[in-house]
Design a protein around this motif. Structure first.
Motif: not given
Length: 706
Positions: A467-478, A480-488
């Motif tokens: 039995d195995e578990v697959l993990i996929i992750f991606y970077d949301l840093t940029e 999230r920064k854009m969302e903060v600027e948009l909210l501002r």
């Protein structure tokens, strides 16, 4: 010899052909044997039933004879002389030759007239038939040995009534048992000339009362000879079954009792068992001859078939061996029977799909390696990393071989810190379904935001270690920064809109105040006292606008939360607005949920919202109308609908309802609905609006009940 396909095919084909053939033969023989047996037994049962019917008819005729004699006028006449009675009885015996004797018995049981035997004066009151006949019934006795005549007899007795309806005497005709035996012999034996048999009658005590061998009548007991019982005979007759007794097959039927005849008589049609089942021997011989011939023919056919089947299989084996060593040349087959042709095509399809799958695997591997998303897989049991793509190597600075989930080397500290963030390691090891989570990873003085998706990849059934578990992750840093600027930016836009609305709202009162002051200054005199009230009203107006604006930007927290009965709150709101609605010629209707739903809220804030919506509905119906308020529950949420028949709103107006200072009323501030939306949002609820211009508007508040 038996390792080759040809020999195995021949051997097993013979076995699987011969064995079913033997089984089918046995089943077929047994079926036909059973059919013949059933046919013979049914014939016996039918003959027994026919015999039963004939005996029943015989008994019924005897009852009719007795009734006829009892209704003779001379016999009925109590004044008839002995000579007259004797003449009538003698005439009866001459006509009905089956009878051997007729007795006349008085009501006390004394024989008053006997033609042939010297029984006059004998008292028969103790006989089994006497009480029944005394009660007005015709009665037939069972066959019994009479001590008076020292012979087996069968008597009938019938009551005779005089002109006044009183019992005058009884007639007791006795008939010769030879007549009963004659019927048994005529219908005895077998109706089918194939068998030879006989018929006999047994009473409920087991005594033989009719038999071709008359010496056995009342001298032998069937139950004692066979060990059978009355219940067994009744069961055979009830279920229409034959009985096998001492080498004989007996078909048993029971003579149905009727008024005056209440004896258990069983008719048994008997045939020798060997004679009955003799045709089965010839059937067995025929089956043996047929199946021996068929077996020899099948053996020859199977030998030829085995040779026909082996050749294309051998060719397919050679082709598979070539494919196994990587030969991709075009495969050629000799056209054969459909099944092997389908197998050849299936093999070609399998080979093609395996090649395509190999190419697809290469593409998948390339995609995993080139994607910017991190992809790795973990064995839940061992903690081993089974998949580790390029992004993981670059981000964590380690190869797959240097890492396990349970223990990492110094070169993989970044990965260890990553899986410990937000307890990702526990999520991986306990994953049973797809899980999505967001991780804020602080490492090396920098915070990065990742979205990770964890999905189990179970192995083969029963193989827990795979039995195995697959993990996929991606970077949301940029992002999230854009969302903060948009909210501002959105906040700045709203602040700008509110500032413009605020400036517009307070400009008019300030202009009025400035005008009064400027007039006083130019005239170099005091402000007219009549203007003081107007100045104060304008100042209060500015203060009100500032107060409402402050409530929107920094509202008071909800306080005094209690369990609120929404029906009571709605009734209070209507009571507050009743006079206002009457003055505007508005009819109202409350449709309240009968379950009296409650919710936890600040009742004052809730009333503020409801009063605001009701007031707006009243102001929208300038020429009168109707207002309908409903309360209902939807699962764990409460819905309040406020429906008016006012002027309605356009789509553009609905979109701006919560905007501060937006209003369509000449005297409105545009802050009431903004405040209401804010309070409902803090309660965890939502507001839906449906409106048609010229027809009306419906506001629906949906609030959580807990």
């Amino acid at each position: 010899m038996f390792n080759t396909l040809r020999s195995k095919l021949f051997t097993f084909t013979i076995l699987i052909t011969f064995l079913p053939m033997v089984i089918i033969g046995i089943v077929s023989y047994m079926t036909q044997k059973q059919d013949l047996t059933n046919q013979a037994e049914r014939s016996l049962l039918a003959q027994s039933a026919q015999m039963n019917t004939e005996i029943t008819r015989f008994i019924s005729d005897r009852f009719n004879d007795a009734a006829f004699l009892a209704q003779n006028p001379v016999v009925q006449d109590s004044t008839s002389t002995t000579l007259e009675l004797r003449e009538q009885l003698a005439q009866f015996l001459s006509v009905y030759t089956i009878y051997t004797e007729v007795l006349l018995v008085d009501p006390n049981g004394t024989v008053t007239l006997d033609i042939f035997n010297d029984l006059e004066g004998e008292n028969l009151a103790d006989r089994e038939w006497f009480s029944s006949v005394s009660n007005g019934n015709i009665y037939m006795t069972d066959v019994y040995h009479s001590t008076l005549v020292d012979a087996p007899v069968l008597l009938l007795a019938a009551p005779v009534y005089d002109e006044s309806g009183e019992l005058a005497r009884m007639v007791v005709p006795a008939f010769d048992l030879t007549s009963l035996n004659t019927i048994v012999e005529e219908f005895g034996g077998a109706a089918d000339s194939t068998w030879e048999g006989y018929t006999f009658i047994v009473n409920g005590e087991g005594d033989i009362i009719s038999h071709p061998e008359t010496s056995r009548i009342l001298t032998e007991n069937y139950f004692d000879e066979t060990g059978r019982s009355n219940n067994e005979l009744e069961s055979n007759a009830l279920y229409n079954e034959v009985a096998r007794v001492n080498g004989e097959v007996q078909a048993i039927s029971q003579v149905e009792p009727f008024p005056g005849f209440d004896h258990d008589w069983f008719v048994a049609v008997t045939v020798d068992e060997e004679d009955l089942y003799a045709p089965l021997d010839g059937l067995l011989i025929r089956y043996l001859i047929i199946y021996t011939t068929v077996f020899l023919v099948i053996t020859f056919a199977v030998y030829r078939l085995a040779d026909y089947l082996v050749k294309p299989v051998s060719q397919l084996v050679a082709t598979a061996q070539g494919f196994a060593i990587g030969e991709q040349a075009e495969r050629k087959y000799v056209d054969s029977y459909d099944e092997i042709n389908h197998l050849n095509h299936a093999f070609d399809d399998m080979a093609t799909k395996l090649h395509e799958r190999e190419q697809m695997h290469k593409k998948s591997t390339t995609i995993i390696e080139t994607t910017d998303n991190g992809v790795f897989a973990v064995n839940q049991t061992t903690g081993a990393i089974t998949l580790w793509n390029r992004t993981c190597r670059e981000l964590f600075g380690s190869d797959k071989e240097a890492i396990t989930l349970h223990q990492t080397k110094e070169s993989s500290d970044a990965f260890r810190h990553f899986i410990e963030t937000d307890d990702l390691e526990t999520t991986i090891m306990q994953a049973t379904e797809r899980t999505k989570l967001e991780i804020d990873w602080l490492y090396g003085g920098e915070t990065k935001t990742f979205v990770a998706m964890v999905r189990p990849l179970p192995g083969e059934e029963g193989d827990r270690d795979s039995d195995e578990v697959l993990i996929i992750f991606y970077d949301l840093t940029e992002k999230r920064k854009m969302e903060v600027e948009l909210l501002r930016s959105e906040k700045l836009k709203i602040v700008g809109e509110m500032s413009a609305g605020f400036a517009h709202e307070i400009r008019n009162p300030l202009t009025t105040i400035r005008g009064f002051i400027q007039l006083a200054h130019e005239s170099k005199s005091k402000i007219n006292e009549d203007y003081y009230g107007l100045v104060l009203e304008e100042i209060n107006r500015v203060n009100k606008i500032i107060h409402e604006l402050l409530n929107i930007s920094n509202p008071k927290p909800l306080e005094e939360k209690t369990d609120v009965n929404i029906n009571c709150v709605l009734e209070d709101v209507i009571a507050l607005q009743e006079s206002n609605m009457r003055s505007h010629y508005i009819a109202w209707e409350l449709l309240l949920d009968p379950s009296k739903p409650t919710l936890t809220a600040d009742v004052n804030k809730l009333k503020q919202v409801l009063v605001n919506f009701v007031q707006n509905a009243i102001e929208a119906m300038t020429d009168g109308g109707s207002l309908t308020i409903r309360s209902s529950t939807e699962e764990d949420r409460l819905a309040i609908a406020i429906e008016d028949t006012g002027i309605g709103m356009s789509k553009e107006t609905i979109e701006k309802l919560a905007t501060p200072f937006f209003t369509t009323k000449a005297t409105g501030t545009g802050l009431g609905l903004t405040m209401s939306y804010r309070i409902v949002e803090e309660m965890g609820g939502t507001i839906r609006v449906d409106s048609v211009e010229g027809e009306g508007t419906t506001f629906v508040l949906v609030l959580p009940m807990h």
